[in-house]
Design an enzyme around this catalytic site. Sequence first.
Site, PDB file in Angstrom:
ATOM      1  N   SER A  71       0.855  -1.181   0.000  1.00 51.95           N
ATOM      2  CA  SER A  71       0.000   0.000   0.000  1.00 51.95           C
ATOM      3  C   SER A  71       0.895   1.235   0.000  1.00 51.95           C
ATOM      4  O   SER A  71       1.725   1.400   0.885  1.00 51.95           O
ATOM      5  CB  SER A  71      -0.896  -0.027   1.246  1.00 51.95           C
ATOM      6  OG  SER A  71      -1.685   1.136   1.321  1.00 51.95           O
ATOM      7  N   LYS A 112      -1.031  -0.922  -4.500  1.00 50.08           N
ATOM      8  CA  LYS A 112      -2.259  -0.159  -4.200  1.00 50.08           C
ATOM      9  C   LYS A 112      -1.828   1.250  -3.849  1.00 50.08           C
ATOM     10  O   LYS A 112      -0.895   1.432  -3.064  1.00 50.08           O
ATOM     11  CB  LYS A 112      -2.993  -0.848  -3.046  1.00 50.08           C
ATOM     12  CG  LYS A 112      -3.776   0.059  -2.096  1.00 50.08           C
ATOM     13  CD  LYS A 112      -4.593  -0.767  -1.127  1.00 50.08           C
ATOM     14  CE  LYS A 112      -4.786  -0.074   0.214  1.00 50.08           C
ATOM     15  NZ  LYS A 112      -5.558  -0.909   1.162  1.00 50.08           N
ATOM     16  N   LYS A 147      -3.029   5.044  -2.396  1.00 46.61           N
ATOM     17  CA  LYS A 147      -4.047   5.807  -1.691  1.00 46.61           C
ATOM     18  C   LYS A 147      -4.451   6.981  -2.563  1.00 46.61           C
ATOM     19  O   LYS A 147      -3.588   7.639  -3.163  1.00 46.61           O
ATOM     20  CB  LYS A 147      -3.467   6.332  -0.366  1.00 46.61           C
ATOM     21  CG  LYS A 147      -3.144   5.219   0.617  1.00 46.61           C
ATOM     22  CD  LYS A 147      -4.416   4.555   1.103  1.00 46.61           C
ATOM     23  CE  LYS A 147      -4.125   3.597   2.242  1.00 46.61           C
ATOM     24  NZ  LYS A 147      -5.382   3.024   2.775  1.00 46.61           N
ATOM     25  N   ASP A 199      -7.237   3.016  -3.191  1.00 50.44           N
ATOM     26  CA  ASP A 199      -7.977   3.022  -1.924  1.00 50.44           C
ATOM     27  C   ASP A 199      -8.275   4.463  -1.528  1.00 50.44           C
ATOM     28  O   ASP A 199      -7.354   5.254  -1.289  1.00 50.44           O
ATOM     29  CB  ASP A 199      -7.140   2.338  -0.832  1.00 50.44           C
ATOM     30  CG  ASP A 199      -7.889   2.200   0.497  1.00 50.44           C
ATOM     31  OD1 ASP A 199      -9.049   2.651   0.584  1.00 50.44           O
ATOM     32  OD2 ASP A 199      -7.309   1.617   1.441  1.00 50.44           O
ATOM     33  N   ASN A 224     -10.264   5.400   1.143  1.00 46.65           N
ATOM     34  CA  ASN A 224     -10.578   5.581   2.565  1.00 46.65           C
ATOM     35  C   ASN A 224     -11.741   6.551   2.765  1.00 46.65           C
ATOM     36  O   ASN A 224     -11.665   7.496   3.552  1.00 46.65           O
ATOM     37  CB  ASN A 224      -9.347   6.023   3.367  1.00 46.65           C
ATOM     38  CG  ASN A 224      -8.366   4.887   3.584  1.00 46.65           C
ATOM     39  OD1 ASN A 224      -7.250   4.912   3.051  1.00 46.65           O
ATOM     40  ND2 ASN A 224      -8.758   3.877   4.326  1.00 46.65           N
ATOM     41  N   GLU A 264     -11.196   0.722  -3.702  1.00 47.00           N
ATOM     42  CA  GLU A 264     -11.496   0.379  -2.312  1.00 47.00           C
ATOM     43  C   GLU A 264     -12.159   1.559  -1.609  1.00 47.00           C
ATOM     44  O   GLU A 264     -11.650   2.684  -1.642  1.00 47.00           O
ATOM     45  CB  GLU A 264     -10.174  -0.002  -1.634  1.00 47.00           C
ATOM     46  CG  GLU A 264     -10.300  -0.502  -0.206  1.00 47.00           C
ATOM     47  CD  GLU A 264      -8.929  -0.956   0.346  1.00 47.00           C
ATOM     48  OE1 GLU A 264      -8.007  -1.222  -0.458  1.00 47.00           O
ATOM     49  OE2 GLU A 264      -8.798  -1.026   1.572  1.00 47.00           O
ATOM     50  N   ASP A 311     -14.011  -1.791   2.557  1.00 42.71           N
ATOM     51  CA  ASP A 311     -13.101  -2.011   3.686  1.00 42.71           C
ATOM     52  C   ASP A 311     -13.826  -1.527   4.945  1.00 42.71           C
ATOM     53  O   ASP A 311     -14.484  -2.325   5.639  1.00 42.71           O
ATOM     54  CB  ASP A 311     -11.785  -1.248   3.415  1.00 42.71           C
ATOM     55  CG  ASP A 311     -10.814  -1.233   4.590  1.00 42.71           C
ATOM     56  OD1 ASP A 311     -11.136  -1.784   5.648  1.00 42.71           O
ATOM     57  OD2 ASP A 311      -9.714  -0.649   4.457  1.00 42.71           O
ATOM     58  N   LYS A 318     -10.231  -7.483   7.281  1.00 43.19           N
ATOM     59  CA  LYS A 318      -9.301  -7.113   8.349  1.00 43.19           C
ATOM     60  C   LYS A 318      -9.903  -7.629   9.650  1.00 43.19           C
ATOM     61  O   LYS A 318     -11.010  -7.227  10.028  1.00 43.19           O
ATOM     62  CB  LYS A 318      -9.159  -5.587   8.450  1.00 43.19           C
ATOM     63  CG  LYS A 318      -8.403  -4.921   7.316  1.00 43.19           C
ATOM     64  CD  LYS A 318      -8.375  -3.418   7.520  1.00 43.19           C
ATOM     65  CE  LYS A 318      -7.669  -2.708   6.373  1.00 43.19           C
ATOM     66  NZ  LYS A 318      -7.911  -1.246   6.414  1.00 43.19           N
ATOM     67  N   GLY A 377      -4.460  -4.573   5.716  1.00 39.46           N
ATOM     68  CA  GLY A 377      -3.408  -4.379   6.700  1.00 39.46           C
ATOM     69  C   GLY A 377      -3.638  -3.105   7.489  1.00 39.46           C
ATOM     70  O   GLY A 377      -4.285  -2.172   7.019  1.00 39.46           O
TER      71      GLY A 377
HETATM   72  C1  NPQ Z   1      -6.496   0.685   4.626  1.00 35.07           C
HETATM   73  N1  NPQ Z   1      -4.188   0.406   5.512  1.00 35.07           N
HETATM   74  O1  NPQ Z   1      -6.497  -0.298   3.927  1.00 35.07           O
HETATM   75  C2  NPQ Z   1      -5.462   0.914   5.703  1.00 35.07           C
HETATM   76  C3  NPQ Z   1      -5.713   2.078   6.522  1.00 35.07           C
HETATM   77  C4  NPQ Z   1      -4.674   2.661   7.382  1.00 35.07           C
HETATM   78  C5  NPQ Z   1      -2.137  -0.535   4.711  1.00 35.07           C
HETATM   79  O2  NPQ Z   1      -3.447   0.906   3.460  1.00 35.07           O
HETATM   80  C6  NPQ Z   1      -1.487   4.045  10.991  1.00 35.07           C
HETATM   81  C7  NPQ Z   1      -2.078   2.898  11.418  1.00 35.07           C
HETATM   82  C8  NPQ Z   1      -1.805   4.552   9.761  1.00 35.07           C
HETATM   83  C9  NPQ Z   1      -3.023   2.241  10.640  1.00 35.07           C
HETATM   84  C10 NPQ Z   1      -3.107   4.427   7.730  1.00 35.07           C
HETATM   85  C11 NPQ Z   1      -3.321   0.331   4.497  1.00 35.07           C
HETATM   86  C12 NPQ Z   1      -2.761   3.923   8.972  1.00 35.07           C
HETATM   87  C13 NPQ Z   1      -3.376   2.751   9.409  1.00 35.07           C
HETATM   88  C14 NPQ Z   1      -4.047   3.784   6.962  1.00 35.07           C
HETATM   89  C15 NPQ Z   1      -4.323   2.133   8.589  1.00 35.07           C
HETATM   90  O3  NPQ Z   1      -7.403   1.471   4.483  1.00 35.07           O
HETATM   91 MG    MG Z   2      -8.567   0.468   2.976  1.00 34.38          MG
END
Ligand code: NPQ
Ligand code: MG
Length: 382
Positions: free
Chosen positions: A138, A164, A166, A192, A194, A217, A242, A266, A294
């Site tokens: 990611s 992936k 963001k 992704d 978010n 995502e 997610d 997750k 993750g």
């Molecule tokens: C997701 N993770 O899939 C997350 C969200 C995420 C690996 O992209 C600190 C701790 C910062 C946890 C940022 C990935 C973070 C976190 C993003 C989780 O949406």
């Molecule tokens: Mg995500």
Amino acid sequence: MTSVTPRGFETRVLRIPLVAPFETSFGRQDEREVILVRAVTAGAEGWGECVTMPMPLYSSEHTEGAWDVLHRFLYPALLGVGPVNPRHVAARVEHIVGHRMTKAAVELALLDASLRERDESLAGYLGADRTHVPSGVSVGIMPSLDDLLATVQDYLDQGYARIKIKIRPGWDVEPTRLLRRTFGDDLLLQVDANAAYTLSDARLLRQLDDLGLLLIEQPLAEDDLVQHATLATQLQTPICLDESIVSAKVAADAITLGATQVINVKAGRVGGYLEAVRIHDVARAHGVPVWCGGMLETGIGRAANAALAALPGFTLPGDISASDRFYAQDVTDPFVLDEGRIAVPTGPGLGVDVNPERLEAVTVRRSWTPAAGHEADPVPTA
Ligand code: NPQ
Ligand code: MG
């Protein structure tokens, strides 16, 4: 599953520096603050990871809230009540609403202790049928397109099987198109958001449709199930939820609604690895592919994720990167890439051990909560 009698729980807040800042649509992190739970039982000890962040930005949970819920509600429900079957932890704490990441950590610690007592691996117990899982990475929002290209090139050189990135409004179509043009049609690529968009951004999101993405995502808000279903009728790219998928029940609803064509699983988000397996099962029954997400886990959570991702329905590469993608120093031996894959641990329980010195070095807060009647037990120092 063998019941275990917890003598107490150790709780630690860790702060581990990240090798580079990680920026998403909800903010930028320079370190990982995370809670580890250690369950001490008569015959073993087990570890669990609580993947909350210091602020409730990804979901409603956060570190201080988790700490409070662990000590005031979850530990009292599980200590001094006799043997506890890890399969029954969720039911024992069901009266506590929400706090799924916090519950997941305690369940994993007891599951790990129980499996170590029986000398059985978590992967085997959950139903894994592979020794290795493909590793995706990611990639955060970058200061510039040049930084993005250099970073992705580096990950591809390391052998990562899938990229992936963001995205957020202002950093979406252009970086994604640039990656597709630079690295070609064979690159496994997904994005992704978010939850950074609304349904009125559908026209913009449609510009991603000709870029051959595996999925998009969580484009919309956590509680926008119906809007995701509407958006899905306007996009060719599969939607992968997610944040929205907080239980197997919601997963079934989202599939039925047409809100999600792929699911990011997750364990923390859904209340534990056992509920995560149920989501895998429900998705598989519907022919919906899943992959393991993750949360910047330490080696504890990463080991459990690798075990989960080895189940047969996990047909897309997950966000289980090598440990050095996030950490120069972890609390376990690092997970490393082996031809773009991560090896699934085979030892008892999680199959990894915590290094006491490294753990101590990153601990910023610690407590020991003994079982009633065990207050006089020596306080473990490990
Ligand atoms: C997701 N993770 O899939 C997350 C969200 C995420 C690996 O992209 C600190 C701790 C910062 C946890 C940022 C990935 C973070 C976190 C993003 C989780 O949406
Ligand atoms: Mg995500």
